[in-house]
Design an enzyme around this catalytic site. Structure first.
Site, mmCIF file in Angstrom:
data_model
loop_
_atom_site.group_PDB
_atom_site.id
_atom_site.type_symbol
_atom_site.label_atom_id
_atom_site.label_comp_id
_atom_site.label_asym_id
_atom_site.label_seq_id
_atom_site.Cartn_x
_atom_site.Cartn_y
_atom_site.Cartn_z
ATOM 1 N N SER B 46 0.874 -1.175 0.000
ATOM 2 C CA SER B 46 0.000 0.000 0.000
ATOM 3 C C SER B 46 0.908 1.221 0.000
ATOM 4 O O SER B 46 1.787 1.353 0.863
ATOM 5 C CB SER B 46 -0.905 -0.017 1.227
ATOM 6 O OG SER B 46 -1.920 0.950 1.087
ATOM 7 N N GLU B 47 0.739 2.107 -0.971
ATOM 8 C CA GLU B 47 1.782 3.094 -1.240
ATOM 9 C C GLU B 47 1.928 4.171 -0.163
ATOM 10 O O GLU B 47 2.878 4.956 -0.209
ATOM 11 C CB GLU B 47 1.600 3.715 -2.629
ATOM 12 C CG GLU B 47 0.368 4.580 -2.804
ATOM 13 C CD GLU B 47 -0.776 3.803 -3.420
ATOM 14 O OE1 GLU B 47 -0.807 2.553 -3.255
ATOM 15 O OE2 GLU B 47 -1.645 4.418 -4.055
ATOM 16 N N ASN B 48 1.000 4.206 0.795
ATOM 17 C CA ASN B 48 1.223 5.128 1.910
ATOM 18 C C ASN B 48 2.279 4.607 2.887
ATOM 19 O O ASN B 48 2.607 5.295 3.850
ATOM 20 C CB ASN B 48 -0.091 5.414 2.653
ATOM 21 C CG ASN B 48 -0.742 4.160 3.192
ATOM 22 O OD1 ASN B 48 -0.783 3.139 2.511
ATOM 23 N ND2 ASN B 48 -1.244 4.222 4.406
ATOM 24 N N SER B 88 8.527 3.931 0.104
ATOM 25 C CA SER B 88 7.435 3.236 -0.576
ATOM 26 C C SER B 88 7.520 3.428 -2.093
ATOM 27 O O SER B 88 7.357 2.483 -2.865
ATOM 28 C CB SER B 88 6.097 3.756 -0.050
ATOM 29 O OG SER B 88 5.034 3.016 -0.610
#
Lengths: 233, 220, 233, 220
Positions: B46-48, B88
């Protein structure tokens, strides 16, 4: 300065020196890990014509969204603004300049600023409106665009714990942009849930070393949840 | 019959390989996680800043500091890692994510994708999508084949501002599974009960149809 | 591949696929945190004409120094080679190509490779022999040079603990270049002191997330000390 | 009398300000840590990845995994942070270190420094020195004023390959403390018992001498 004691006890001290027209870099992703009290202090101070750099711009009435109410933000640099009606209105009305920036490029621009790298090449955005007007260069046969770093007059950061030297750890995914923002401010202010003594944080697991941090303040946080998704037992 | 959103997610899940790192976008892609076949281990990014995203929390596990890129409250699996946004996107831009699944407004025969902006109408921003399409070797685009008014979203050339140029190779719509190569959409599979003729009618870009087009195999 | 089990049980497996002429990026600073057994395996395999990227080149008879004995290294990219007589001899004799690279630039080149950034600007080395032949550009009135990233066919890494997913933590200053090397290998191999179960390492304090790691092997280490400095009680 | 190495370290230590982050190079700069005045808090940065370097370990504390940039075994203070080399040089290159003290073979009137290579004679590499001189706002260069043969190391123009261009502002030699500005060395202080004439004789680059040149104040 009294040695390395970076702790301040009022939000007025925490944001002292903020002036109209400054650039403020803020950590947080959506409403997660946002420096909510430092933002509120900016609203209280009433500084105008700010350039604000943050992945999102809060929501109506919370987070950076409250700085839109008195039109304190002149330019917003963000990757996603989808959750904010006032934002969309000011943008479409032309009251707000918005520089949409891909999320990874935005993170890297902050990191680069802190790391003394004025510009870097990335494939992100090549061939899109984001790449327009930017230098294109091929490496190994693939085109990349040149992106410049973003430095802030202030960086405002939300963390979990800090010691008086300014060593910081973040909690879970509230980390997000905060450590990057922390490196990119001429003055970096961190608000935390808890102050600890030097030595309590494991040196191997400091997320932001104190060298990047100028001021630390202990705050109380609402920590609003944007999308409460649960499963039932 | 056109696929439901759940069926689309189900079909995409069949493409996921054991031991792969996968980023799932908002919307239909998020649903894909529910259909990962038994016996296959997948690590969701999840890119956060989360690698090893788990299920939604029970009510008493909800934590404001634990969200995914869709801003939903989530949990982390055993063996997860949490990191900052630069790290990320280092993973994403550096090509370390094996598969990205994301939605789109339009795709075209050259692998271009438009997904983030409709001029004078909708400005939400690109979020991480531009990095994801630039960084992933392997992208599946999920979208409806045509608008409610029957306008194709599979075009000769995207009309909306691009998210990425020449990066999309596979598209799953509610009607078909297609590969993009050599300047054309190549029809790989059709949704159960959907005819090749309907797909041809609703595909504006050049479509290559092999002699035999199998129906997708979906669980009931 | 069986899911995410990246653990291999022999050094032959760990270095499988290494061929003559490849580029190998190695972690470590001096003799601290060097992948000593992976280096020994490269010696055993006898691969030749290697380009080796590492801050140092070990010492005579230990660490990367042992790859000099059979002239396995064709090109060495390093920042400091002062502790190695055989190295200095091969260099002055012209048997070894050496590309001296400032330490920070070297670290950033590895990080950039892993992060999909093919090149970046830095002030380091401007106006020195390191800047010769490189593009110079001014940002805010200061000159910077353009440096390109370095990717490895292999990255060899020494860590403290890993789980089978390849999540890694390093011990004390044995971290140094290891996390950067780990991101920059097409195949990244990590040798560790201890294997742990997934979930034993705190997700917030993983130093190298498993996504960068292809193979993990448990080893035994000599951990030689270069300069034993002590104080007496 | 020319300063000893210990006295040079002592004089440099007087320049260190309370609450500052300091990187000390190998050699004389390392000794500076022993002379930091009481009541002043300093955080030592070691570029191999340690902020908050402490004293040398007792015999039973020695740990191969705990070293400084000089490869010496060290300890960490309470409140230290340990990080990777990219982060360490992000600090350095990004200008976050307040003071860097490092040695040199030569410096010149334009603030150039040469410290890493003597062609055909000595090749050790620059290590972190090029990053340090490019990144720090505030550098003190420590060196002997002249070679054993009486050749000045304070030149009109460096002859050896440079470590950095135009970056040095302050030089402490065994004879003098000098500031570099406007294309000249400006004599600030002289070592106890060293005459201005001797300093003039051993300074090859342009030297500006004020009317009064105080002697350094050093503890006995």
């Amino acid at each position: 300065m009294a040695g390395f004691n970076k702790v301040v006890t009022s939000y007025a001290e925490a944001m002292a020196g903020l002036e109209d027209g400054m650039t403020v870099i803020a950590g947080g992703f959506g409403l997660c890990g946002i420096p909510e009290n430092l933002i509120a202090e900016i609203k209280r101070l009433g500084a105008k014509d700010l350039t604000v750099v943050s992945n999102n711009c809060g929501v109506d009435g919370f987070g950076l969204g409250i700085l839109l109410e008195d039109r304190q933000i002149k330019t917003m640099i963000a990757s996603y603004v989808g959750e904010n009606a006032l934002f969309e209105k000011q943008l479409l009305d032309g009251d707000l300049e918005v520089i949409l920036t891909p999320q990874g490029t935005l993170a890297e621009k902050m990191r680069a600023a802190g790391a003394g790298i004025p510009a870097f090449f990335t494939a992100t955005g090549y061939g899109t409106p984001i790449g327009e007007g930017k230098e294109v260069r091929e490496f190994d046969g693939r085109p990349y665009i040149l992106e410049e770093s973003i430095k802030g007059d202030f960086a405002i950061v939300k963390a979990w714990k800090a010691d008086r030297y300014g060593n910081v750890v973040y909690r879970h995914t509230a980390r997000n942009f905060n450590p990057l923002a922390a490196t990119a401010g001429k003055i970096t202010v961190v608000e935390v849930e808890e102050l600890v003594e030097p030595g309590e944080l494991d040196p191997a697991d400091i997320h932001t070393p104190g060298i990047y941090v100028d001021r630390v303040i202990k705050g109380n946080f609402e920590k609003r949840i944007e999308k409460r998704t649960v499963r039932s037992r | 019959m056109a696929l439901t959103r759940e069926q689309m997610a189900q079909r995409v899940a069949q493409e996921i390989q054991d031991g792969s790192y996968v980023n799932l976008g908002i919307g239909i892609p998020t649903l894909v996680a529910n259909y990962i076949p038994d016996g296959i281990e997948v690590m969701l990014q999840s890119e956060n800043g989360l690698l090893g995203m788990g299920r939604y929390p029970y009510e008493d596990e909800v934590d404001a500091d634990m969200i995914n890129a869709g801003k939903e409250t989530v949990t982390a699996i055993d063996g997860a890692a949490i990191f900052d946004s630069a790290e990320s996107f280092a993973m994403i831009r550096g090509g370390h994510v094996d598969l990205t699944v994301l939605g789109a407004f339009e795709v075209d025969v050259n692998g271009n994708i438009a997904s983030w902006m409709i001029p004078n109408k909708l400005v939400k921003g690109m979020g991480g999508a531009m990095d994801l399409v630039a960084g992933a070797e392997n992208i599946i685009c999920t979208m409806t084949h045509a608008s409610k008014h029957g306008e194709s979203k599979l075009l000769s050339q995207c009309e909306l501002p691009l998210t990425g140029a020449g990066c999309i190779r596979r598209v799953l719509t509610d009607l078909a599974f297609l590969e993009i190569k050599d300047g054309a959409f190549h029809l790989l599979e059709r949704a159960p009960g959907v005819s090749v003729e309907e797909i041809e009618r609703l595909t504006a870009g050049k479509l290559v149809v092999p002699e035999h087009v199998p129906e997708m195999q979906l669980d009931a």
